[in-house]
Design an enzyme around this catalytic site. Structure first.
Site, short mmCIF file in Angstrom:
data_model
loop_
_atom_site.label_atom_id
_atom_site.label_comp_id
_atom_site.label_asym_id
_atom_site.label_seq_id
_atom_site.Cartn_x
_atom_site.Cartn_y
_atom_site.Cartn_z
CG ASN A 81 -29.81 31.94 59.40
OD1 ASN A 81 -29.51 31.42 58.33
ND2 ASN A 81 -29.05 32.84 59.99
CD GLU A 84 -26.34 33.69 57.38
OE1 GLU A 84 -26.46 32.85 58.29
OE2 GLU A 84 -25.29 33.85 56.73
CG ASN A 108 -25.91 35.82 65.11
OD1 ASN A 108 -25.59 34.65 65.18
ND2 ASN A 108 -26.05 36.45 63.95
CG ASP A 133 -25.57 27.11 60.18
OD1 ASP A 133 -26.49 27.65 59.52
OD2 ASP A 133 -24.49 27.67 60.42
#
Length: 254
Positions: free
Chosen positions: A7, A34, A146, A244
DNA sequence: ATGGCATAATTGTTATGA
């Protein structure tokens, strides 16, 4: 064969780091999530220069997924086959492998509309597997799910009890996807847990290693049994302008 | 109870992430 899932949290913000990482790791296949960019603005040229074909399913500002491959991509399916406007799923065929790239919704807050969407989305992903593939196929399903499967995948589980990343309802949907016939190849290589793929930008999350493992490479058994190594490339969470998330990198033998 | 950090839309502020 080296396969990765990452991601990138905006492919434009991450373009330099992505190029340097591709050059270093040379994955044969890389699933990205993303992107936060429309297909027209996807950096095809710089990736081609590095030797990668790309299939993309992009969207303005939010979401967006891509699969990069050093060999030709022979089939592409964008989305789960409904009218969902969010670009979160892309399936391709490359060589003799089905490669599925998923960006599961975060869910924001348990009980919210986004939470209901997350659970339904995971059910739709399971239904898509049922409808399009067989557990006998050579198939990998990679991405940002997630969901932390287990408290072993959470540095500080008490902080996350009942949250959208750790809630039993989300873990059940994840398990239903695994139960279709997939192996969490990273877990098989590292059964003890304690290794993470995401750290909050805030509160010194990475220096304190307050992470969660929410990015996965899942494979059918015929592929999983060829896995010889799996790691999370923590170095990519260091330095200037990191995502992140760190990449999950898996190696398979012939 | 809130913000803390980052990104993309825009130039002051909001939506979203996890």
């Amino acid at each position: 064969m080296i396969l990765a899932s990452w991601n990138v949290n905006s492919i434009r913000a991450r373009q330099e780091r992505l190029a340097a990482w591709l050059d270093k790791v040379r994955p044969d296949v890389a699933c990205l999530q993303e992107l936060k960019v429309v297909d027209e603005a996807f950096p095809h040229a710089s990736l081609e220069a590095l030797g990668y074909h790309a299939a993309t399913f992009g969207q303005k500002t939010y979401n967006g997924v891509a699969v990069l491959s050093r060999t030709k991509i022979t089939r592409t399916i964008r989305g789960l086959g409904d009218d969902d406007p969010q670009a979160r799923f892309l399936a391709v065929d490359v060589d003799k492998l089905h490669v599925l790239c998923a960006y599961v919704p975060n869910g924001q807050e348990v009980g919210s509309d986004k939470w209901a969407y997350k659970l339904a989305w995971m059910e739709r992903l399971r239904a898509f597997l049922d409808a399009h593939y067989s557990p006998e196929d050579r198939l990998v399903l990679c991405g940002d799910f997630n969901v932390a499967r287990d408290d072993l995948d959470v540095a500080r589980p008490d902080d996350w009890v009942g949250s959208v990343l750790c809630h039993d309802d989300a873990r059940q949907r994840f398990q239903a996807i695994l139960d279709w016939g997939l192996v969490d190849v990273f877990r098989r290589q590292h059964p003890g847990g304690g290794l993470y793929s995401w750290w909050d930008y805030r509160m010194l999350g990475f220096p304190r290693n307050h992470g969660l493992r929410i990015d996965y490479v899942l494979a059918t058994e015929s592929v999983a049994k060829k896995c010889v190594a799996a790691k999370i490339d923590r170095d990519e969470r260091k330095g200037e302008k990191p995502s992140d998330h760190a990449p999950v990198v898996v190696e398979f033998v012939a």
